[in-house]
Scaffold this motif. Structure first.
Motif, mmCIF file in Angstrom:
data_model
loop_
_atom_site.group_PDB
_atom_site.id
_atom_site.type_symbol
_atom_site.label_atom_id
_atom_site.label_comp_id
_atom_site.label_asym_id
_atom_site.label_seq_id
_atom_site.Cartn_x
_atom_site.Cartn_y
_atom_site.Cartn_z
ATOM 1 N N ASP A 199 0.825 -1.208 0.000
ATOM 2 C CA ASP A 199 0.000 0.000 0.000
ATOM 3 C C ASP A 199 0.858 1.257 0.000
ATOM 4 N N GLU A 200 2.018 1.163 0.638
ATOM 5 C CA GLU A 200 2.867 2.341 0.812
ATOM 6 C C GLU A 200 4.322 1.907 0.898
ATOM 7 N N VAL A 201 5.193 2.749 0.374
ATOM 8 C CA VAL A 201 6.631 2.579 0.577
ATOM 9 C C VAL A 201 7.098 3.810 1.339
ATOM 10 N N ILE A 202 7.640 3.566 2.509
ATOM 11 C CA ILE A 202 8.146 4.653 3.344
ATOM 12 C C ILE A 202 9.658 4.723 3.157
ATOM 13 N N PHE A 203 10.126 5.843 2.646
ATOM 14 C CA PHE A 203 11.563 6.066 2.507
ATOM 15 C C PHE A 203 12.073 6.570 3.849
ATOM 16 N N VAL A 204 13.119 5.933 4.345
ATOM 17 C CA VAL A 204 13.672 6.293 5.648
ATOM 18 C C VAL A 204 15.151 6.642 5.469
ATOM 19 N N PRO A 205 15.450 7.934 5.247
ATOM 20 C CA PRO A 205 16.861 8.317 5.157
ATOM 21 C C PRO A 205 17.556 8.090 6.504
ATOM 22 N N THR A 206 18.702 7.447 6.460
ATOM 23 C CA THR A 206 19.430 7.194 7.696
ATOM 24 C C THR A 206 19.891 8.506 8.313
ATOM 25 N N GLY A 207 19.929 8.521 9.615
ATOM 26 C CA GLY A 207 20.425 9.699 10.315
ATOM 27 C C GLY A 207 21.937 9.719 10.284
ATOM 28 N N ARG A 208 22.524 8.920 11.145
ATOM 29 C CA ARG A 208 23.986 8.783 11.203
ATOM 30 C C ARG A 208 24.327 7.318 10.984
ATOM 31 N N PRO A 209 24.534 6.921 9.738
ATOM 32 C CA PRO A 209 24.830 5.511 9.482
ATOM 33 C C PRO A 209 26.197 5.130 10.051
ATOM 34 N N PRO A 210 26.261 4.084 10.857
ATOM 35 C CA PRO A 210 27.530 3.713 11.483
ATOM 36 C C PRO A 210 28.556 3.163 10.491
ATOM 37 N N HIS A 211 28.111 2.723 9.324
ATOM 38 C CA HIS A 211 29.009 2.107 8.349
ATOM 39 C C HIS A 211 29.556 3.093 7.314
ATOM 40 N N LYS A 212 29.128 4.349 7.370
ATOM 41 C CA LYS A 212 29.615 5.350 6.419
ATOM 42 C C LYS A 212 30.180 6.526 7.192
ATOM 43 N N LYS A 213 31.387 6.924 6.821
ATOM 44 C CA LYS A 213 32.051 7.998 7.558
ATOM 45 C C LYS A 213 31.557 9.376 7.154
ATOM 46 N N GLU A 214 31.386 9.588 5.875
ATOM 47 C CA GLU A 214 31.022 10.910 5.380
ATOM 48 C C GLU A 214 29.690 10.853 4.655
ATOM 49 N N VAL A 215 28.725 11.558 5.175
ATOM 50 C CA VAL A 215 27.437 11.691 4.498
ATOM 51 C C VAL A 215 26.985 13.138 4.613
ATOM 52 N N SER A 216 26.150 13.537 3.687
ATOM 53 C CA SER A 216 25.604 14.892 3.732
ATOM 54 C C SER A 216 24.681 15.042 4.933
ATOM 55 N N ASP A 217 24.400 16.268 5.269
ATOM 56 C CA ASP A 217 23.496 16.572 6.364
ATOM 57 C C ASP A 217 22.193 15.785 6.188
ATOM 58 N N PRO A 218 21.714 15.148 7.255
ATOM 59 C CA PRO A 218 20.504 14.331 7.123
ATOM 60 C C PRO A 218 19.276 15.113 6.658
ATOM 61 N N TRP A 219 19.187 16.384 7.025
ATOM 62 C CA TRP A 219 18.019 17.163 6.605
ATOM 63 C C TRP A 219 18.047 17.445 5.110
ATOM 64 N N HIS A 220 19.231 17.625 4.524
ATOM 65 C CA HIS A 220 19.328 17.757 3.064
ATOM 66 C C HIS A 220 18.848 16.462 2.409
ATOM 67 N N ARG A 221 19.301 15.324 2.932
ATOM 68 C CA ARG A 221 18.924 14.035 2.352
ATOM 69 C C ARG A 221 17.425 13.781 2.510
ATOM 70 N N TYR A 222 16.880 14.162 3.651
ATOM 71 C CA TYR A 222 15.440 14.027 3.875
ATOM 72 C C TYR A 222 14.662 14.879 2.868
ATOM 73 N N LEU A 223 15.042 16.143 2.729
ATOM 74 C CA LEU A 223 14.319 17.037 1.821
ATOM 75 C C LEU A 223 14.433 16.589 0.368
ATOM 76 N N MET A 224 15.600 16.088 -0.029
ATOM 77 C CA MET A 224 15.726 15.566 -1.394
ATOM 78 C C MET A 224 14.797 14.371 -1.596
ATOM 79 N N ALA A 225 14.660 13.529 -0.578
ATOM 80 C CA ALA A 225 13.749 12.381 -0.677
ATOM 81 C C ALA A 225 12.298 12.850 -0.777
ATOM 82 N N VAL A 226 11.946 13.878 -0.025
ATOM 83 C CA VAL A 226 10.585 14.433 -0.100
ATOM 84 C C VAL A 226 10.316 14.964 -1.507
ATOM 85 N N ILE A 227 11.264 15.709 -2.041
ATOM 86 C CA ILE A 227 11.112 16.262 -3.396
ATOM 87 C C ILE A 227 10.954 15.131 -4.411
ATOM 88 N N ALA A 228 11.805 14.122 -4.294
ATOM 89 C CA ALA A 228 11.819 13.035 -5.277
ATOM 90 C C ALA A 228 10.561 12.176 -5.239
#
Length: 186
Positions: A26-55
């Motif tokens: 019925d629904e697919v919920i996209f869940v951008p990770t906050g602070r993924p323990p397996h990745k050292k460098e990621v963009s700000d989570p709010w940027h990633r969240y907003l890009m997911a909302v836009i997409a």
């Protein structure tokens, strides 16, 4: 559908649409990770969240959750699934991930618990072999659009190459407006 989404791209959207169709979700919920323990460098989570909302805005079956980015500390899948299970007690949860991530699942926090929280859908990614994990809570699905990768999109931006048609138009504009990925991590 959990992921870093740094940035979200058409491959993610095609996978979500395909899984929703094949499994009658019925629904697919996209869940951008906050602070993924397996990745050292990621963009700000709010940027990633907003890009997911836009997409995802144009697909009524898609939504985006802040569940991981609002959690303090490292973000672990088991915690996310437990919280979603509390929020959606009568729903069957499906966790969509790449076969590359599934190959590392036994190193995840409380890996043995994951299988009881959701049915896993492992989507093949080019260059990654399908992992043989005997578990009736995993379905494997091949989706050609997964040839697109977020790391390649970031590298293209850093190199001054276009990412049009790899990511949704609104995400291209968001990245440009906020100057994301111009430096090694920005």
């Amino acid at each position: 559908m959990g992921g870093t989404f740094d940035p979200i791209h058409h491959g993610h959207l095609v996978v979500a649409s395909e899984v929703a169709s094949r499994f009658c979700l019925d629904e697919v919920i996209f869940v951008p990770t906050g602070r993924p323990p397996h990745k050292k460098e990621v963009s700000d989570p709010w940027h990633r969240y907003l890009m997911a909302v836009i997409a995802t805005a144009s697909n009524q079956r898609f939504s985006v959750s802040k569940i991981d980015i609002e959690r303090t500390g490292p973000t672990f899948t088991v915690d996310t699934l437990r919280e979603l299970r509390e929020q959606l007690p009568s729903s069957d949860l499906f966790f969509i991930t790449g076969t590359d991530a599934l190959a590392r699942i036994f190193s995840w926090k409380d890996a043995d618990t994951l299988w009881s929280l959701a049915h896993f859908v492992a989507v093949s990614r080019p260059g990654h072999e399908v992992v043989d994990i005997p578990n009736d809570r995993i379905s494997f699905l091949e989706v050609p659009a997964m040839a697109i990768s977020s790391s390649n999109c970031r590298e293209r931006v850093r190199s001054g190459l276009p990412i049009w048609y790899l990511v949704p138009e609104g995400v291209v504009q968001y990245i440009a407006k906020h100057g994301l990925y111009r430096s090694l991590y920005g």
